[in-house]
Design a protein around this motif. Sequence first.
Motif, PDB file in Angstrom:
ATOM      1  N   GLY A 112      18.476  40.304  11.823  1.00 32.12           N
ATOM      2  CA  GLY A 112      18.222  41.060  13.292  1.00 32.12           C
ATOM      3  C   GLY A 112      16.587  41.245  13.677  1.00 32.12           C
ATOM      4  O   GLY A 112      16.308  41.555  14.680  1.00 32.12           O
ATOM      5  N   THR A 113      15.699  40.534  12.899  1.00 36.25           N
ATOM      6  CA  THR A 113      14.366  40.231  13.195  1.00 36.25           C
ATOM      7  C   THR A 113      14.149  38.993  13.523  1.00 36.25           C
ATOM      8  O   THR A 113      14.665  37.783  12.991  1.00 36.25           O
ATOM      9  N   SER A 114      12.828  38.925  14.548  1.00 35.27           N
ATOM     10  CA  SER A 114      12.916  37.090  14.515  1.00 35.27           C
ATOM     11  C   SER A 114      11.547  36.791  13.826  1.00 35.27           C
ATOM     12  O   SER A 114      10.583  37.538  13.635  1.00 35.27           O
ATOM     13  N   GLN A 115      11.480  35.480  13.255  1.00 33.52           N
ATOM     14  CA  GLN A 115      10.805  34.961  12.485  1.00 33.52           C
ATOM     15  C   GLN A 115      10.455  33.693  12.952  1.00 33.52           C
ATOM     16  O   GLN A 115      11.121  32.915  13.614  1.00 33.52           O
ATOM     17  N   LYS A 116       9.283  33.224  12.859  1.00 35.04           N
ATOM     18  CA  LYS A 116       8.958  31.876  13.153  1.00 35.04           C
ATOM     19  C   LYS A 116       8.972  30.894  11.543  1.00 35.04           C
ATOM     20  O   LYS A 116       8.474  31.338  10.710  1.00 35.04           O
ATOM     21  N   LEU A 117       9.953  29.846  11.756  1.00 32.85           N
ATOM     22  CA  LEU A 117       9.964  28.887  10.625  1.00 32.85           C
ATOM     23  C   LEU A 117      10.084  27.573  11.154  1.00 32.85           C
ATOM     24  O   LEU A 117       9.772  27.143  12.424  1.00 32.85           O
ATOM     25  N   LYS A 168      16.875  17.482  12.241  1.00 31.03           N
ATOM     26  CA  LYS A 168      18.226  17.189  11.799  1.00 31.03           C
ATOM     27  C   LYS A 168      18.929  18.724  11.701  1.00 31.03           C
ATOM     28  O   LYS A 168      20.024  18.850  12.157  1.00 31.03           O
ATOM     29  N   CYS A 169      18.512  19.679  11.115  1.00 27.80           N
ATOM     30  CA  CYS A 169      19.047  20.863  11.151  1.00 27.80           C
ATOM     31  C   CYS A 169      19.070  21.762  12.520  1.00 27.80           C
ATOM     32  O   CYS A 169      20.023  22.331  12.952  1.00 27.80           O
ATOM     33  N   LEU A 170      18.127  21.520  13.266  1.00 27.83           N
ATOM     34  CA  LEU A 170      18.287  21.904  14.719  1.00 27.83           C
ATOM     35  C   LEU A 170      19.269  21.403  15.395  1.00 27.83           C
ATOM     36  O   LEU A 170      20.224  22.103  16.138  1.00 27.83           O
ATOM     37  N   LYS A 171      19.567  20.127  15.395  1.00 30.61           N
ATOM     38  CA  LYS A 171      20.539  19.474  16.026  1.00 30.61           C
ATOM     39  C   LYS A 171      21.910  19.828  15.493  1.00 30.61           C
ATOM     40  O   LYS A 171      23.149  19.836  16.136  1.00 30.61           O
ATOM     41  N   THR A 187       0.909  -1.272  -0.029  1.00 30.07           N
ATOM     42  CA  THR A 187      -0.141  -0.097  -0.253  1.00 30.07           C
ATOM     43  C   THR A 187       0.970   1.378   0.025  1.00 30.07           C
ATOM     44  O   THR A 187       1.920   1.302   0.465  1.00 30.07           O
ATOM     45  N   LYS A 188       0.339   2.345  -0.663  1.00 32.27           N
ATOM     46  CA  LYS A 188       0.973   3.568  -0.655  1.00 32.27           C
ATOM     47  C   LYS A 188       1.276   4.204   0.747  1.00 32.27           C
ATOM     48  O   LYS A 188       0.047   3.928   1.479  1.00 32.27           O
ATOM     49  N   ARG A 189       2.229   4.952   0.918  1.00 33.50           N
ATOM     50  CA  ARG A 189       2.431   5.749   2.300  1.00 33.50           C
ATOM     51  C   ARG A 189       3.259   6.918   2.010  1.00 33.50           C
ATOM     52  O   ARG A 189       4.068   6.927   1.113  1.00 33.50           O
ATOM     53  N   VAL A 190       3.219   7.706   3.081  1.00 36.08           N
ATOM     54  CA  VAL A 190       4.324   8.942   2.755  1.00 36.08           C
ATOM     55  C   VAL A 190       4.810   8.927   4.110  1.00 36.08           C
ATOM     56  O   VAL A 190       4.485   8.784   5.284  1.00 36.08           O
ATOM     57  N   PHE A 191       6.456   9.302   3.843  1.00 35.38           N
ATOM     58  CA  PHE A 191       7.148   9.471   5.181  1.00 35.38           C
ATOM     59  C   PHE A 191       7.172  11.129   5.102  1.00 35.38           C
ATOM     60  O   PHE A 191       7.796  11.644   4.371  1.00 35.38           O
ATOM     61  N   MET A 192       6.786  11.581   6.237  1.00 36.08           N
ATOM     62  CA  MET A 192       6.730  13.105   6.564  1.00 36.08           C
ATOM     63  C   MET A 192       8.183  13.394   7.395  1.00 36.08           C
ATOM     64  O   MET A 192       8.703  12.553   8.401  1.00 36.08           O
ATOM     65  N   PRO A 193       8.735  14.655   7.116  1.00 36.51           N
ATOM     66  CA  PRO A 193       9.660  15.118   7.845  1.00 36.51           C
ATOM     67  C   PRO A 193       9.343  15.429   9.255  1.00 36.51           C
ATOM     68  O   PRO A 193       8.299  15.816   9.407  1.00 36.51           O
ATOM     69  N   ASN A 194      10.231  15.480  10.236  1.00 38.46           N
ATOM     70  CA  ASN A 194       9.935  15.906  11.610  1.00 38.46           C
ATOM     71  C   ASN A 194      10.448  17.265  11.559  1.00 38.46           C
ATOM     72  O   ASN A 194      11.298  17.757  11.802  1.00 38.46           O
ATOM     73  N   LEU A 195       9.272  18.020  11.692  1.00 43.68           N
ATOM     74  CA  LEU A 195       9.465  19.483  11.376  1.00 43.68           C
ATOM     75  C   LEU A 195       9.049  20.177  13.039  1.00 43.68           C
ATOM     76  O   LEU A 195       7.887  19.619  13.486  1.00 43.68           O
ATOM     77  N   GLN A 196       9.612  21.073  13.148  1.00 44.16           N
ATOM     78  CA  GLN A 196       9.266  21.854  14.286  1.00 44.16           C
ATOM     79  C   GLN A 196       9.290  23.438  14.199  1.00 44.16           C
ATOM     80  O   GLN A 196      10.018  23.670  13.293  1.00 44.16           O
ATOM     81  N   SER A 197       8.225  23.870  14.775  1.00 46.92           N
ATOM     82  CA  SER A 197       8.467  25.249  14.720  1.00 46.92           C
ATOM     83  C   SER A 197       9.065  26.070  15.550  1.00 46.92           C
ATOM     84  O   SER A 197       9.003  25.787  16.705  1.00 46.92           O
TER      85      SER A 197
END
Length: 73
Positions: free
Chosen positions: A49-54, A59-62, A32-42
């Motif tokens: 110089g400005t704060s933004q929410k991404l 893996k990039c956080l570590k 059966t088809k499935r999707v592997f989603m990345p572990n994203l965090q806000s």
Amino acid sequence: MNVCAVCGKGALHGQNIRHRHSGAWATRAPRTKRVFMPNLQSVRTVINGTSQKLKVCTKCLKANKVQRAPQAV
């Protein structure tokens, strides 16, 4: 969207394979088809110089590829 803002990691597509039913009665195991989603965090980050929410993958956080904004108290 489910894409990392730093590395661009997104969803990968694949298949679930039921090995229990891959015996002699079937020439092929059911898939059966499935999707592997990345572990994203806000994350609040500092950009120019400005704060933004991404949305950033863990893996990039570590790897400290993102500079976090200081916590507001």
